[in-house]
Motif scaffolding. Structure first.
Motif, PDB file in Angstrom:
ATOM      1  N   GLU A  36       0.837  -1.208   0.000  1.00 49.94           N
ATOM      2  CA  GLU A  36       0.000   0.000   0.000  1.00 49.94           C
ATOM      3  C   GLU A  36       0.867   1.251   0.000  1.00 49.94           C
ATOM      4  O   GLU A  36       0.621   2.190  -0.757  1.00 49.94           O
ATOM      5  CB  GLU A  36      -0.936   0.000   1.205  1.00 49.94           C
ATOM      6  CG  GLU A  36      -2.088  -0.971   1.068  1.00 49.94           C
ATOM      7  CD  GLU A  36      -3.027  -0.923   2.257  1.00 49.94           C
ATOM      8  OE1 GLU A  36      -3.292   0.183   2.769  1.00 49.94           O
ATOM      9  OE2 GLU A  36      -3.505  -1.995   2.664  1.00 49.94           O
ATOM     10  N   VAL A  37       1.900   1.271   0.846  1.00 52.92           N
ATOM     11  CA  VAL A  37       2.813   2.422   0.897  1.00 52.92           C
ATOM     12  C   VAL A  37       3.566   2.535  -0.427  1.00 52.92           C
ATOM     13  O   VAL A  37       3.701   3.632  -0.980  1.00 52.92           O
ATOM     14  CB  VAL A  37       3.798   2.303   2.083  1.00 52.92           C
ATOM     15  CG1 VAL A  37       4.885   3.371   2.005  1.00 52.92           C
ATOM     16  CG2 VAL A  37       3.054   2.395   3.403  1.00 52.92           C
ATOM     17  N   PHE A  38       4.036   1.417  -0.958  1.00 50.95           N
ATOM     18  CA  PHE A  38       4.781   1.405  -2.214  1.00 50.95           C
ATOM     19  C   PHE A  38       3.934   1.998  -3.340  1.00 50.95           C
ATOM     20  O   PHE A  38       4.409   2.832  -4.113  1.00 50.95           O
ATOM     21  CB  PHE A  38       5.207  -0.025  -2.543  1.00 50.95           C
ATOM     22  CG  PHE A  38       6.122  -0.137  -3.726  1.00 50.95           C
ATOM     23  CD1 PHE A  38       7.478   0.095  -3.593  1.00 50.95           C
ATOM     24  CD2 PHE A  38       5.629  -0.486  -4.971  1.00 50.95           C
ATOM     25  CE1 PHE A  38       8.329  -0.012  -4.682  1.00 50.95           C
ATOM     26  CE2 PHE A  38       6.462  -0.585  -6.065  1.00 50.95           C
ATOM     27  CZ  PHE A  38       7.821  -0.354  -5.929  1.00 50.95           C
ATOM     28  N   ILE A  39       2.678   1.593  -3.412  1.00 49.32           N
ATOM     29  CA  ILE A  39       1.782   2.110  -4.461  1.00 49.32           C
ATOM     30  C   ILE A  39       1.483   3.589  -4.222  1.00 49.32           C
ATOM     31  O   ILE A  39       1.514   4.395  -5.155  1.00 49.32           O
ATOM     32  CB  ILE A  39       0.489   1.271  -4.536  1.00 49.32           C
ATOM     33  CG1 ILE A  39       0.823  -0.122  -5.080  1.00 49.32           C
ATOM     34  CG2 ILE A  39      -0.565   1.958  -5.397  1.00 49.32           C
ATOM     35  CD1 ILE A  39      -0.302  -1.128  -4.968  1.00 49.32           C
ATOM     36  N   LYS A  40       1.227   3.960  -2.963  1.00 49.18           N
ATOM     37  CA  LYS A  40       0.962   5.365  -2.632  1.00 49.18           C
ATOM     38  C   LYS A  40       2.131   6.247  -3.055  1.00 49.18           C
ATOM     39  O   LYS A  40       1.937   7.358  -3.540  1.00 49.18           O
ATOM     40  CB  LYS A  40       0.700   5.509  -1.140  1.00 49.18           C
ATOM     41  CG  LYS A  40       0.352   6.914  -0.708  1.00 49.18           C
ATOM     42  CD  LYS A  40       0.069   6.960   0.776  1.00 49.18           C
ATOM     43  CE  LYS A  40       1.154   7.773   1.396  1.00 49.18           C
ATOM     44  NZ  LYS A  40       1.129   7.829   2.826  1.00 49.18           N
ATOM     45  N   CYS A  41       3.342   5.716  -2.906  1.00 45.92           N
ATOM     46  CA  CYS A  41       4.558   6.453  -3.273  1.00 45.92           C
ATOM     47  C   CYS A  41       4.898   6.276  -4.755  1.00 45.92           C
ATOM     48  O   CYS A  41       5.973   6.689  -5.191  1.00 45.92           O
ATOM     49  CB  CYS A  41       5.731   5.998  -2.407  1.00 45.92           C
ATOM     50  SG  CYS A  41       5.568   6.442  -0.675  1.00 45.92           S
ATOM     51  N   ARG A  42       4.007   5.649  -5.500  1.00 44.88           N
ATOM     52  CA  ARG A  42       4.162   5.426  -6.940  1.00 44.88           C
ATOM     53  C   ARG A  42       5.446   4.685  -7.284  1.00 44.88           C
ATOM     54  O   ARG A  42       6.080   4.935  -8.298  1.00 44.88           O
ATOM     55  CB  ARG A  42       4.092   6.752  -7.700  1.00 44.88           C
ATOM     56  CG  ARG A  42       2.762   7.424  -7.533  1.00 44.88           C
ATOM     57  CD  ARG A  42       2.728   8.746  -8.199  1.00 44.88           C
ATOM     58  NE  ARG A  42       1.423   9.340  -7.946  1.00 44.88           N
ATOM     59  CZ  ARG A  42       0.804  10.114  -8.792  1.00 44.88           C
ATOM     60  NH1 ARG A  42       1.347  10.417  -9.930  1.00 44.88           N
ATOM     61  NH2 ARG A  42      -0.365  10.607  -8.481  1.00 44.88           N
ATOM     62  N   GLY A  43       5.860   3.808  -6.382  1.00 45.69           N
ATOM     63  CA  GLY A  43       7.030   2.988  -6.630  1.00 45.69           C
ATOM     64  C   GLY A  43       8.350   3.708  -6.416  1.00 45.69           C
ATOM     65  O   GLY A  43       9.401   3.145  -6.692  1.00 45.69           O
ATOM     66  N   ASN A  44       8.309   4.918  -5.904  1.00 45.52           N
ATOM     67  CA  ASN A  44       9.542   5.672  -5.658  1.00 45.52           C
ATOM     68  C   ASN A  44      10.175   5.167  -4.363  1.00 45.52           C
ATOM     69  O   ASN A  44       9.659   5.425  -3.272  1.00 45.52           O
ATOM     70  CB  ASN A  44       9.234   7.168  -5.571  1.00 45.52           C
ATOM     71  CG  ASN A  44      10.485   7.993  -5.416  1.00 45.52           C
ATOM     72  OD1 ASN A  44      11.299   7.743  -4.534  1.00 45.52           O
ATOM     73  ND2 ASN A  44      10.613   8.988  -6.264  1.00 45.52           N
ATOM     74  N   ILE A  45      11.285   4.464  -4.497  1.00 45.44           N
ATOM     75  CA  ILE A  45      11.903   3.819  -3.339  1.00 45.44           C
ATOM     76  C   ILE A  45      12.356   4.839  -2.304  1.00 45.44           C
ATOM     77  O   ILE A  45      12.217   4.614  -1.105  1.00 45.44           O
ATOM     78  CB  ILE A  45      13.056   2.888  -3.784  1.00 45.44           C
ATOM     79  CG1 ILE A  45      12.445   1.693  -4.517  1.00 45.44           C
ATOM     80  CG2 ILE A  45      13.893   2.430  -2.600  1.00 45.44           C
ATOM     81  CD1 ILE A  45      13.433   0.670  -5.008  1.00 45.44           C
ATOM     82  N   LYS A  46      12.849   5.989  -2.740  1.00 45.91           N
ATOM     83  CA  LYS A  46      13.263   7.025  -1.777  1.00 45.91           C
ATOM     84  C   LYS A  46      12.078   7.491  -0.934  1.00 45.91           C
ATOM     85  O   LYS A  46      12.212   7.710   0.258  1.00 45.91           O
ATOM     86  CB  LYS A  46      13.897   8.209  -2.498  1.00 45.91           C
ATOM     87  CG  LYS A  46      15.279   7.900  -3.034  1.00 45.91           C
ATOM     88  CD  LYS A  46      15.917   9.157  -3.556  1.00 45.91           C
ATOM     89  CE  LYS A  46      17.263   8.867  -4.142  1.00 45.91           C
ATOM     90  NZ  LYS A  46      18.335   8.889  -3.194  1.00 45.91           N
ATOM     91  N   ASP A  47      10.909   7.637  -1.556  1.00 37.31           N
ATOM     92  CA  ASP A  47       9.720   8.043  -0.805  1.00 37.31           C
ATOM     93  C   ASP A  47       9.269   6.947   0.158  1.00 37.31           C
ATOM     94  O   ASP A  47       8.823   7.231   1.267  1.00 37.31           O
ATOM     95  CB  ASP A  47       8.575   8.420  -1.755  1.00 37.31           C
ATOM     96  CG  ASP A  47       8.845   9.703  -2.527  1.00 37.31           C
ATOM     97  OD1 ASP A  47       9.760  10.463  -2.135  1.00 37.31           O
ATOM     98  OD2 ASP A  47       8.145   9.944  -3.531  1.00 37.31           O
ATOM     99  N   VAL A  48       9.390   5.697  -0.262  1.00 43.42           N
ATOM    100  CA  VAL A  48       9.040   4.571   0.615  1.00 43.42           C
ATOM    101  C   VAL A  48       9.985   4.553   1.814  1.00 43.42           C
ATOM    102  O   VAL A  48       9.551   4.370   2.961  1.00 43.42           O
ATOM    103  CB  VAL A  48       9.076   3.219  -0.145  1.00 43.42           C
ATOM    104  CG1 VAL A  48       8.836   2.058   0.805  1.00 43.42           C
ATOM    105  CG2 VAL A  48       8.052   3.209  -1.275  1.00 43.42           C
TER     106      VAL A  48
END
Length: 110
Positions: A36-48
């Motif tokens: 859910e967090v990964f999708i919310k962050c649109r796959g941006n690993i830095k944001d995750v």
């Protein structure tokens, strides 16, 4: 475990039988929350990383775990690459100086 009963909360209709669930429904809670967090962050690993307060390698490991759970093969990265990403993340967060990062990168390249 399988789903054997579906109920409507509005009209109280009930269906019984064998119902398939999707792969994502079968994920353990911690993996589902990660996705859910990964999708919310649109796959941006830095944001995750920022949202969950975890390092780049930890994000990658959790993502690899989900991919494997879903039945796909994960190509393993060079462990040195994960270490480099960890050093760069620490530099970006101000946890180490550029000189310390350079030294750690030199040592990790051996």
């Amino acid at each position: 475990m399988s789903v054997s009963k579906l109920s409507c909360n509005f009209c109280s209709t009930k269906l019984e039988g064998e119902f398939a669930t999707c792969k994502f429904c079968q994920l353990p809670d911690d993996q589902r929350e990660f996705i859910e967090v990964f999708i919310k962050c649109r796959g941006n690993i830095k944001d995750v990383e920022k949202e969950l307060g975890i390092s780049y390698p930890t994000v990658r490991n959790r993502l690899d775990g989900v991919i494997e759970f879903l039945g796909y093969r994960v190509e393993k990265n060079d462990p040195g690459e994960d270490r480099k990403q960890e050093i760069l993340a620490a530099l970006e967060k101000g946890e180490i100086t550029p000189g310390e990062a350079a030294e750690q990168l030199r040592r990790s390249g051996k």
